[in-house]
Design a protein around this motif. Structure first.
Motif, PDB file in Angstrom:
ATOM      1  N   ASP A   1       0.828  -1.207   0.000  1.00 28.58           N
ATOM      2  CA  ASP A   1       0.000   0.000   0.000  1.00 28.58           C
ATOM      3  C   ASP A   1       0.863   1.257   0.000  1.00 28.58           C
ATOM      4  OD1 ASP A   1      -2.240  -1.627   0.092  1.00 28.58           O
ATOM      5  OD2 ASP A   1      -2.386  -1.545   2.280  1.00 28.58           O
ATOM      6  N   THR A   2       1.913   1.233   0.809  1.00 27.31           N
ATOM      7  CA  THR A   2       2.803   2.394   0.875  1.00 27.31           C
ATOM      8  C   THR A   2       3.490   2.633  -0.462  1.00 27.31           C
ATOM      9  OG1 THR A   2       3.202   2.011   3.232  1.00 27.31           O
ATOM     10  CG2 THR A   2       4.794   3.387   2.060  1.00 27.31           C
ATOM     11  N   LEU A   3       3.961   1.554  -1.087  1.00 34.28           N
ATOM     12  CA  LEU A   3       4.635   1.711  -2.372  1.00 34.28           C
ATOM     13  C   LEU A   3       3.666   2.217  -3.435  1.00 34.28           C
ATOM     14  CD1 LEU A   3       7.212   1.474  -3.977  1.00 34.28           C
ATOM     15  CD2 LEU A   3       6.631  -0.909  -4.478  1.00 34.28           C
ATOM     16  N   ALA A   4       2.421   1.779  -3.378  1.00 38.84           N
ATOM     17  CA  ALA A   4       1.426   2.270  -4.331  1.00 38.84           C
ATOM     18  C   ALA A   4       1.236   3.776  -4.179  1.00 38.84           C
ATOM     19  CB  ALA A   4       0.102   1.536  -4.127  1.00 38.84           C
ATOM     20  N   GLU A   5       1.202   4.256  -2.941  1.00 39.37           N
ATOM     21  CA  GLU A   5       1.049   5.690  -2.688  1.00 39.37           C
ATOM     22  C   GLU A   5       2.268   6.462  -3.185  1.00 39.37           C
ATOM     23  OE1 GLU A   5       0.294   6.276   1.422  1.00 39.37           O
ATOM     24  OE2 GLU A   5      -1.540   5.063   1.460  1.00 39.37           O
ATOM     25  N   ILE A   6       3.456   5.909  -2.925  1.00 37.70           N
ATOM     26  CA  ILE A   6       4.687   6.568  -3.356  1.00 37.70           C
ATOM     27  C   ILE A   6       4.743   6.639  -4.884  1.00 37.70           C
ATOM     28  CG2 ILE A   6       7.205   6.321  -3.448  1.00 37.70           C
ATOM     29  CD1 ILE A   6       7.072   5.095  -0.648  1.00 37.70           C
ATOM     30  N   THR A   7       4.332   5.562  -5.526  1.00 37.21           N
ATOM     31  CA  THR A   7       4.331   5.523  -6.989  1.00 37.21           C
ATOM     32  C   THR A   7       3.367   6.558  -7.556  1.00 37.21           C
ATOM     33  OG1 THR A   7       4.846   3.153  -6.936  1.00 37.21           O
ATOM     34  CG2 THR A   7       3.965   4.047  -8.997  1.00 37.21           C
ATOM     35  N   GLU A   8       2.194   6.644  -6.953  1.00 39.90           N
ATOM     36  CA  GLU A   8       1.196   7.608  -7.411  1.00 39.90           C
ATOM     37  C   GLU A   8       1.687   9.041  -7.233  1.00 39.90           C
ATOM     38  OE1 GLU A   8      -3.556   8.652  -6.699  1.00 39.90           O
ATOM     39  OE2 GLU A   8      -2.634   6.894  -5.759  1.00 39.90           O
ATOM     40  N   ALA A   9       2.530   9.247  -6.209  1.00 39.58           N
ATOM     41  CA  ALA A   9       3.070  10.587  -5.961  1.00 39.58           C
ATOM     42  C   ALA A   9       4.179  10.953  -6.942  1.00 39.58           C
ATOM     43  CB  ALA A   9       3.595  10.675  -4.533  1.00 39.58           C
ATOM     44  N   GLY A  10       4.620   9.974  -7.744  1.00 35.49           N
ATOM     45  CA  GLY A  10       5.598  10.274  -8.781  1.00 35.49           C
ATOM     46  C   GLY A  10       7.038   9.949  -8.442  1.00 35.49           C
ATOM     47  N   ALA A  11       7.277   9.252  -7.332  1.00 36.99           N
ATOM     48  CA  ALA A  11       8.654   8.910  -6.965  1.00 36.99           C
ATOM     49  C   ALA A  11       9.252   7.953  -7.987  1.00 36.99           C
ATOM     50  CB  ALA A  11       8.686   8.274  -5.579  1.00 36.99           C
ATOM     51  N   GLN A  12      10.521   8.149  -8.292  1.00 38.38           N
ATOM     52  CA  GLN A  12      11.205   7.283  -9.246  1.00 38.38           C
ATOM     53  C   GLN A  12      12.294   6.439  -8.594  1.00 38.38           C
ATOM     54  OE1 GLN A  12      12.595   9.924 -12.334  1.00 38.38           O
ATOM     55  NE2 GLN A  12      10.578  10.052 -13.286  1.00 38.38           N
ATOM     56  N   ARG A  13      12.816   6.905  -7.480  1.00 43.65           N
ATOM     57  CA  ARG A  13      13.859   6.162  -6.757  1.00 43.65           C
ATOM     58  C   ARG A  13      13.636   6.372  -5.270  1.00 43.65           C
ATOM     59  NH1 ARG A  13      19.706   7.004  -5.436  1.00 43.65           N
ATOM     60  NH2 ARG A  13      20.760   4.991  -5.654  1.00 43.65           N
ATOM     61  N   VAL A  14      13.583   5.281  -4.525  1.00 42.54           N
ATOM     62  CA  VAL A  14      13.269   5.341  -3.099  1.00 42.54           C
ATOM     63  C   VAL A  14      14.346   4.593  -2.324  1.00 42.54           C
ATOM     64  CG1 VAL A  14      11.594   4.723  -1.308  1.00 42.54           C
ATOM     65  CG2 VAL A  14      10.797   5.433  -3.578  1.00 42.54           C
ATOM     66  N   LEU A  15      14.858   5.215  -1.268  1.00 45.79           N
ATOM     67  CA  LEU A  15      15.811   4.558  -0.383  1.00 45.79           C
ATOM     68  C   LEU A  15      15.047   3.916   0.766  1.00 45.79           C
ATOM     69  CD1 LEU A  15      18.688   7.206  -0.223  1.00 45.79           C
ATOM     70  CD2 LEU A  15      18.355   5.326  -1.842  1.00 45.79           C
ATOM     71  N   VAL A  16      15.352   2.659   1.036  1.00 45.98           N
ATOM     72  CA  VAL A  16      14.636   1.877   2.044  1.00 45.98           C
ATOM     73  C   VAL A  16      15.567   1.606   3.218  1.00 45.98           C
ATOM     74  CG1 VAL A  16      13.399  -0.266   2.513  1.00 45.98           C
ATOM     75  CG2 VAL A  16      13.257   0.792   0.238  1.00 45.98           C
ATOM     76  N   PHE A  17      15.160   2.030   4.409  1.00 44.36           N
ATOM     77  CA  PHE A  17      15.961   1.777   5.607  1.00 44.36           C
ATOM     78  C   PHE A  17      15.399   0.569   6.339  1.00 44.36           C
ATOM     79  CE2 PHE A  17      16.550   2.408  10.241  1.00 44.36           C
ATOM     80  CZ  PHE A  17      17.925   2.237  10.280  1.00 44.36           C
ATOM     81  N   PRO A  18      16.142  -0.547   6.386  1.00 46.65           N
ATOM     82  CA  PRO A  18      15.673  -1.727   7.116  1.00 46.65           C
ATOM     83  C   PRO A  18      15.970  -1.571   8.604  1.00 46.65           C
ATOM     84  CG  PRO A  18      17.765  -2.212   6.085  1.00 46.65           C
ATOM     85  CD  PRO A  18      17.420  -0.789   5.709  1.00 46.65           C
ATOM     86  N   THR A  19      15.019  -1.886   9.437  1.00 47.78           N
ATOM     87  CA  THR A  19      15.232  -1.732  10.881  1.00 47.78           C
ATOM     88  C   THR A  19      15.928  -2.955  11.473  1.00 47.78           C
ATOM     89  OG1 THR A  19      12.976  -2.516  11.260  1.00 47.78           O
ATOM     90  CG2 THR A  19      13.328  -0.128  11.216  1.00 47.78           C
ATOM     91  N   SER A  20      16.917  -3.438  10.782  1.00 46.88           N
ATOM     92  CA  SER A  20      17.799  -4.491  11.279  1.00 46.88           C
ATOM     93  C   SER A  20      19.205  -4.124  10.864  1.00 46.88           C
ATOM     94  CB  SER A  20      17.427  -5.858  10.700  1.00 46.88           C
ATOM     95  OG  SER A  20      18.459  -6.801  10.972  1.00 46.88           O
ATOM     96  N   ALA A  21      20.130  -4.246  11.803  1.00 54.88           N
ATOM     97  CA  ALA A  21      21.511  -3.850  11.535  1.00 54.88           C
ATOM     98  C   ALA A  21      22.343  -4.964  10.926  1.00 54.88           C
ATOM     99  CB  ALA A  21      22.164  -3.397  12.844  1.00 54.88           C
ATOM    100  N   TYR A  22      21.772  -6.163  10.807  1.00 54.35           N
ATOM    101  CA  TYR A  22      22.569  -7.356  10.551  1.00 54.35           C
ATOM    102  C   TYR A  22      22.194  -8.073   9.260  1.00 54.35           C
ATOM    103  CZ  TYR A  22      23.779  -6.515  15.392  1.00 54.35           C
ATOM    104  OH  TYR A  22      24.211  -5.922  16.547  1.00 54.35           O
ATOM    105  N   GLY A  23      23.014  -9.076   8.915  1.00 56.18           N
ATOM    106  CA  GLY A  23      22.738  -9.944   7.794  1.00 56.18           C
ATOM    107  C   GLY A  23      21.980 -11.179   8.243  1.00 56.18           C
TER     108      GLY A  23
END
Length: 261
Positions: A4-26
């Motif tokens: 749902d969030t990505l759909a909203e971002i896409t509709e707003a016209g974003a072309q590149r989005v940075l995603v911060f994962p709330t985990s510090a590890y692999g």
């Protein structure tokens, strides 16, 4: 939901989005599963979805280590800086098979537990602690499946048997005081320590520490400004992915269930 969030971002016209994962590890749950979520979300939006760049792992970032180091110092102060207080670093347990599969095959596995151990070492060194332990919490699933051990509560029993009278627990595997930290540590672990008459203090997570927000900003600047990656360990910078593709071939593959006879 991510979709749902990505759909909203896409509709707003974003072309590149940075995603911060709330985990510090692999590891699969700590990293690869985020990639799967990203891939699924992009598929739900379709060809118009923006490029999604997941930021790298940050377990050895100086600001991450500094926040935990100050939290450990504060926890020791709560106990009066008693000599002999044992510092115990804690992270979410995973199945042994998942840990063995974490990281690219060329590393030989166990990226998750090795990164946890390295973060604990860095925090302990920053505080000046020579003797410490690394343990695990929050295991689930069938009891016959081996998970990383020892469990924090069992370890408190063992420390009591050794004659340790107080313990500081640092949840180095977590970034915020969520349910598993509050229940498993502030309740179960603290209660077991109290049963033994042991002093107990839990170090805070980075959570609302301004340095944690600054860390996120630095990770973003690595992409938009080409800023150098700040890190304190010899581990390679990893976890940065594009559109859900794994950061290396075969990296952190999900454990396969054995075939039914």
């Amino acid at each position: 939901m991510v979709e749902d969030t990505l759909a909203e971002i896409t509709e707003a016209g974003a072309q590149r989005v940075l995603v911060f994962p709330t985990s510090a590890y692999g590891g699969y749950s700590a990293c690869r599963q985020y990639d799967e979520d990203i891939e699924r979300a992009r598929a739900s939006v379709g060809d118009s979805a923006p490029e999604l760049v997941k930021l790298r792992q940050f377990f050895d970032h100086p600001l991450f280590i500094a926040a935990f180091a100050d939290a450990v110092r504060a926890a020791h102060a709560k106990l009066g800086n008693q000599p002999g207080t044992r510092t115990v670093f804690c992270a979410h347990s995973v199945p042994e098979s998942a840990d063995k599969a974490s990281g690219p095959p060329s590393e030989g596995g166990r990226r998750y537990s090795r990164q946890i151990a390295e973060a604990a070492r860095l925090v302990a060194a920053e505080v000046g602690i020579e003797t410490y332990d690394v343990v695990w919490q929050s295991r689930s699933g069938p009891p016959q499946v081996p998970w990383l051990e020892p469990d924090i509560v069992d370890h408190i029993d063992a420390l009591h048997a050794e004659g340790v009278t107080s313990v500081v627990v640092c949840p180095v595997g977590f970034v915020s005081d969520h349910l598993e930290v509050i229940w498993d540590l502030d309740n179960e672990a603290a209660e077991r320590a109290a049963e033994h008459g042991m002093g107990f203090a839990r170090a805070a997570t980075p959570d609302t520490d301004p340095r944690f927000a600054e860390l996120v900003v630095e990770l973003i600047r690595e992409h938009i400004e080409g800023a150098p990656a700040r890190k304190l360990s010899p581990f390679p910078a990893a976890g940065c992915t594009i559109n859900g593709a794994p950061c290396a071939v075969g990296c952190c593959e999900p454990a396969k269930r054995p075939a039914r006879p």
